[in-house]
Scaffold this motif. Structure first.
Motif, PDB file in Angstrom:
ATOM      1  N   GLY A  77       1.683  -2.821   5.076  1.00 23.89           N
ATOM      2  CA  GLY A  77       1.145  -2.596   3.922  1.00 23.89           C
ATOM      3  C   GLY A  77       1.021  -3.797   2.756  1.00 23.89           C
ATOM      4  N   HIS A 119     -11.549   3.858  11.074  1.00 22.80           N
ATOM      5  CA  HIS A 119     -12.299   3.402  10.080  1.00 22.80           C
ATOM      6  C   HIS A 119     -13.871   3.496  10.212  1.00 22.80           C
ATOM      7  CE1 HIS A 119     -13.359  -0.263  12.480  1.00 22.80           C
ATOM      8  NE2 HIS A 119     -12.136  -0.171  12.713  1.00 22.80           N
ATOM      9  N   PHE A 135     -19.110  -2.070  -1.642  1.00 16.48           N
ATOM     10  CA  PHE A 135     -19.936  -3.292  -1.433  1.00 16.48           C
ATOM     11  C   PHE A 135     -21.368  -3.080  -1.456  1.00 16.48           C
ATOM     12  CE2 PHE A 135     -20.973  -3.875   3.051  1.00 16.48           C
ATOM     13  CZ  PHE A 135     -20.140  -2.970   3.531  1.00 16.48           C
ATOM     14  N   HIS A 173      -0.128  -6.445   0.447  1.00 17.77           N
ATOM     15  CA  HIS A 173      -1.448  -7.157   0.446  1.00 17.77           C
ATOM     16  C   HIS A 173      -1.552  -8.354  -0.512  1.00 17.77           C
ATOM     17  CE1 HIS A 173      -2.375  -4.639  -2.941  1.00 17.77           C
ATOM     18  NE2 HIS A 173      -1.594  -3.530  -2.275  1.00 17.77           N
ATOM     19  N   PHE A 227     -15.102 -12.233   0.233  1.00 22.54           N
ATOM     20  CA  PHE A 227     -16.107 -11.861  -0.859  1.00 22.54           C
ATOM     21  C   PHE A 227     -15.934 -12.783  -2.090  1.00 22.54           C
ATOM     22  CE2 PHE A 227     -13.402 -10.525  -4.534  1.00 22.54           C
ATOM     23  CZ  PHE A 227     -12.272 -10.189  -3.802  1.00 22.54           C
ATOM     24  N   MET A 232     -14.010   4.177  15.883  1.00 22.72           N
ATOM     25  CA  MET A 232     -13.419   2.787  15.764  1.00 22.72           C
ATOM     26  C   MET A 232     -11.920   2.904  14.941  1.00 22.72           C
ATOM     27  SD  MET A 232     -16.009   0.655  16.039  1.00 22.72           S
ATOM     28  CE  MET A 232     -16.039  -0.768  14.910  1.00 22.72           C
ATOM     29  N   LEU A 259     -18.046   2.982   8.418  1.00 25.37           N
ATOM     30  CA  LEU A 259     -18.813   2.604   7.477  1.00 25.37           C
ATOM     31  C   LEU A 259     -19.702   3.611   7.052  1.00 25.37           C
ATOM     32  CD1 LEU A 259     -20.161   0.262   5.860  1.00 25.37           C
ATOM     33  CD2 LEU A 259     -21.808  -0.197   7.792  1.00 25.37           C
ATOM     34  N   ASN A 290     -22.807 -10.643   0.837  1.00 26.55           N
ATOM     35  CA  ASN A 290     -21.859 -11.292   0.137  1.00 26.55           C
ATOM     36  C   ASN A 290     -20.334 -10.875   0.391  1.00 26.55           C
ATOM     37  OD1 ASN A 290     -22.232  -8.716  -1.075  1.00 26.55           O
ATOM     38  ND2 ASN A 290     -23.668  -9.746  -2.568  1.00 26.55           N
ATOM     39  N   VAL A 291     -20.251  -9.863   1.607  1.00 26.40           N
ATOM     40  CA  VAL A 291     -18.708  -9.361   1.742  1.00 26.40           C
ATOM     41  C   VAL A 291     -18.637  -9.557   3.356  1.00 26.40           C
ATOM     42  CG1 VAL A 291     -17.178  -7.353   1.895  1.00 26.40           C
ATOM     43  CG2 VAL A 291     -19.049  -7.962  -0.058  1.00 26.40           C
ATOM     44  N   TRP A 312      -9.132 -10.944   0.482  1.00 25.80           N
ATOM     45  CA  TRP A 312      -7.938 -10.050   0.020  1.00 25.80           C
ATOM     46  C   TRP A 312      -7.684  -9.841   1.524  1.00 25.80           C
ATOM     47  CZ3 TRP A 312      -7.241  -5.169   1.653  1.00 25.80           C
ATOM     48  CH2 TRP A 312      -6.412  -4.495   0.977  1.00 25.80           C
ATOM     49  N   LEU A 351      -4.286 -11.089  -2.907  1.00 27.20           N
ATOM     50  CA  LEU A 351      -5.707 -11.651  -3.210  1.00 27.20           C
ATOM     51  C   LEU A 351      -5.434 -13.114  -3.171  1.00 27.20           C
ATOM     52  CD1 LEU A 351      -8.613 -11.437  -3.994  1.00 27.20           C
ATOM     53  CD2 LEU A 351      -7.923 -11.486  -6.097  1.00 27.20           C
ATOM     54  N   ILE A 354     -12.313  -3.139  -4.087  1.00 28.06           N
ATOM     55  CA  ILE A 354     -11.562  -2.752  -2.883  1.00 28.06           C
ATOM     56  C   ILE A 354     -10.449  -1.712  -3.648  1.00 28.06           C
ATOM     57  CG2 ILE A 354      -9.608  -3.470  -1.387  1.00 28.06           C
ATOM     58  CD1 ILE A 354     -10.937  -6.186  -1.379  1.00 28.06           C
ATOM     59  N   ASN A 375     -19.765  -8.054  -7.002  1.00 30.63           N
ATOM     60  CA  ASN A 375     -20.451  -6.844  -5.924  1.00 30.63           C
ATOM     61  C   ASN A 375     -19.468  -6.172  -4.912  1.00 30.63           C
ATOM     62  OD1 ASN A 375     -19.737  -9.507  -4.734  1.00 30.63           O
ATOM     63  ND2 ASN A 375     -22.011 -10.183  -5.008  1.00 30.63           N
ATOM     64  N   VAL A 376     -18.158  -6.178  -5.325  1.00 30.79           N
ATOM     65  CA  VAL A 376     -17.133  -5.730  -4.289  1.00 30.79           C
ATOM     66  C   VAL A 376     -16.000  -5.044  -5.278  1.00 30.79           C
ATOM     67  CG1 VAL A 376     -15.648  -6.182  -2.373  1.00 30.79           C
ATOM     68  CG2 VAL A 376     -17.580  -7.723  -2.642  1.00 30.79           C
ATOM     69  N   LEU A 419      -7.950   3.240   2.414  1.00 32.59           N
ATOM     70  CA  LEU A 419      -8.261   1.848   1.827  1.00 32.59           C
ATOM     71  C   LEU A 419      -9.843   1.838   1.637  1.00 32.59           C
ATOM     72  CD1 LEU A 419      -7.353  -0.859   1.067  1.00 32.59           C
ATOM     73  CD2 LEU A 419      -8.156  -1.723   3.014  1.00 32.59           C
ATOM     74  N   LEU A 456      -7.706  -2.614  -6.225  1.00 32.18           N
ATOM     75  CA  LEU A 456      -6.688  -3.604  -5.714  1.00 32.18           C
ATOM     76  C   LEU A 456      -7.181  -4.941  -6.067  1.00 32.18           C
ATOM     77  CD1 LEU A 456      -5.359  -2.018  -2.472  1.00 32.18           C
ATOM     78  CD2 LEU A 456      -4.575  -1.884  -4.772  1.00 32.18           C
ATOM     79  N   ALA A 457      -8.698  -5.028  -5.918  1.00 31.80           N
ATOM     80  CA  ALA A 457      -9.425  -6.247  -6.068  1.00 31.80           C
ATOM     81  C   ALA A 457     -10.750  -5.950  -6.454  1.00 31.80           C
ATOM     82  CB  ALA A 457      -9.305  -7.258  -4.802  1.00 31.80           C
ATOM     83  N   GLU A 458     -11.444  -6.837  -7.158  1.00 34.26           N
ATOM     84  CA  GLU A 458     -13.022  -6.588  -7.260  1.00 34.26           C
ATOM     85  C   GLU A 458     -13.623  -7.793  -7.653  1.00 34.26           C
ATOM     86  OE1 GLU A 458     -13.983  -3.723 -10.401  1.00 34.26           O
ATOM     87  OE2 GLU A 458     -12.300  -4.366 -11.445  1.00 34.26           O
ATOM     88  N   TRP A 495     -16.822   1.023   3.212  1.00 34.82           N
ATOM     89  CA  TRP A 495     -16.230   0.987   4.285  1.00 34.82           C
ATOM     90  C   TRP A 495     -14.782   1.385   4.120  1.00 34.82           C
ATOM     91  CZ3 TRP A 495     -11.634  -1.154   5.905  1.00 34.82           C
ATOM     92  CH2 TRP A 495     -11.280  -1.457   7.214  1.00 34.82           C
ATOM     93  N   ILE A 501     -15.653  -8.029   6.227  1.00 32.88           N
ATOM     94  CA  ILE A 501     -14.490  -7.429   6.474  1.00 32.88           C
ATOM     95  C   ILE A 501     -14.169  -7.729   7.991  1.00 32.88           C
ATOM     96  CG2 ILE A 501     -13.260  -5.098   6.462  1.00 32.88           C
ATOM     97  CD1 ILE A 501     -15.446  -3.987   4.581  1.00 32.88           C
ATOM     98  N   VAL A 516     -13.569  -0.117   0.611  1.00 34.11           N
ATOM     99  CA  VAL A 516     -14.180  -1.230   0.245  1.00 34.11           C
ATOM    100  C   VAL A 516     -15.710  -0.881  -0.152  1.00 34.11           C
ATOM    101  CG1 VAL A 516     -14.978  -3.636   0.680  1.00 34.11           C
ATOM    102  CG2 VAL A 516     -12.772  -2.623   1.594  1.00 34.11           C
ATOM    103  N   LEU A 546     -11.047   2.862   5.589  1.00 33.27           N
ATOM    104  CA  LEU A 546      -9.805   2.803   6.468  1.00 33.27           C
ATOM    105  C   LEU A 546      -9.015   4.089   6.173  1.00 33.27           C
ATOM    106  CD1 LEU A 546      -8.153   1.620   8.857  1.00 33.27           C
ATOM    107  CD2 LEU A 546      -7.444   0.062   7.175  1.00 33.27           C
ATOM    108  N   LEU A 598       0.776  -1.225   0.014  1.00 30.95           N
ATOM    109  CA  LEU A 598      -0.005   0.062  -0.050  1.00 30.95           C
ATOM    110  C   LEU A 598       0.712   1.330   0.132  1.00 30.95           C
ATOM    111  CD1 LEU A 598      -3.036  -0.162   2.298  1.00 30.95           C
ATOM    112  CD2 LEU A 598      -2.941  -0.627  -0.194  1.00 30.95           C
TER     113      LEU A 598
END
Lengths: 101, 101
Positions: B72, A74, A101, B74, B101, B1, A76, B24-25, B50, B76, A27, A24-25, A97, A19-21, A50, B27, A99, A52, A3
């Motif tokens: 840092g 973080h 969703f 990361h 996910f 948080m 939501l 479907n997710v 991820w 998948l 990142i 339905n999500v 970061l 970074l990833a998908e 969400w 965290i 997410v 961070l 990161l």
């Protein structure tokens, strides 16, 4: 993949990378360099987010409050909760970061 | 948080907490304190994962390789890619952020 790496010194615009998908999500890493939302601009998203704060600092603004974000913080943001980035750190990059969703 | 707060000093087991989720997710924050997967135990998950190493350090093991993870880093891990946690830092807590996910 890290990161904290591959961040250009000069960022005229915020840097957003997926970074990833899946269907339905999504990142994302977002890097801000003192960027803020335009005044009077509010995000109104179809997805939950969400988010961070990884490094740096920022102030998020909601209808009824402002929220200072520091590393590790973080939150939501439910779909359609209007929000904007009031400010990000003027010194050094702010890494998020997110997410969706 | 905040990801760095509310961590008990003593963690006989890894600490796993859901930070946000939908149908479907999921965290999660995971805090390890020198924990590793039992020898011969392999995760074989129905969901993609991820994972971000936030602080501390760890070694992930896959069929064909070991991967050192530092802050840092990361990766998948696609659904059903077998993996295990070979080790986490012996000194200090290791904090992970995982998105299933």
């Amino acid at each position: 993949m890290n990161l904290f790496e591959d961040i250009p010194e000069n960022l005229p615009e915020e840097l957003m990378e997926v970074l990833a998908e899946s269907s339905n999500v999504r990142i994302e890493r977002i890097v801000s360099d003192g960027h803020a939302s335009p005044s009077d601009f509010w995000y109104d998203q179809d997805q939950n987010e969400w988010v961070l704060l990884v490094s740096g600092s920022a102030v998020l603004e909601f209808d009824d409050r402002k929220l200072e974000m520091n590393p590790g913080d973080h939150i939501l943001i439910p779909a359609h909760e209007k929000h904007r980035v009031a400010s990000t750190a003027q010194t050094g990059k702010t890494i998020w970061l997110a997410v969706f969703f």
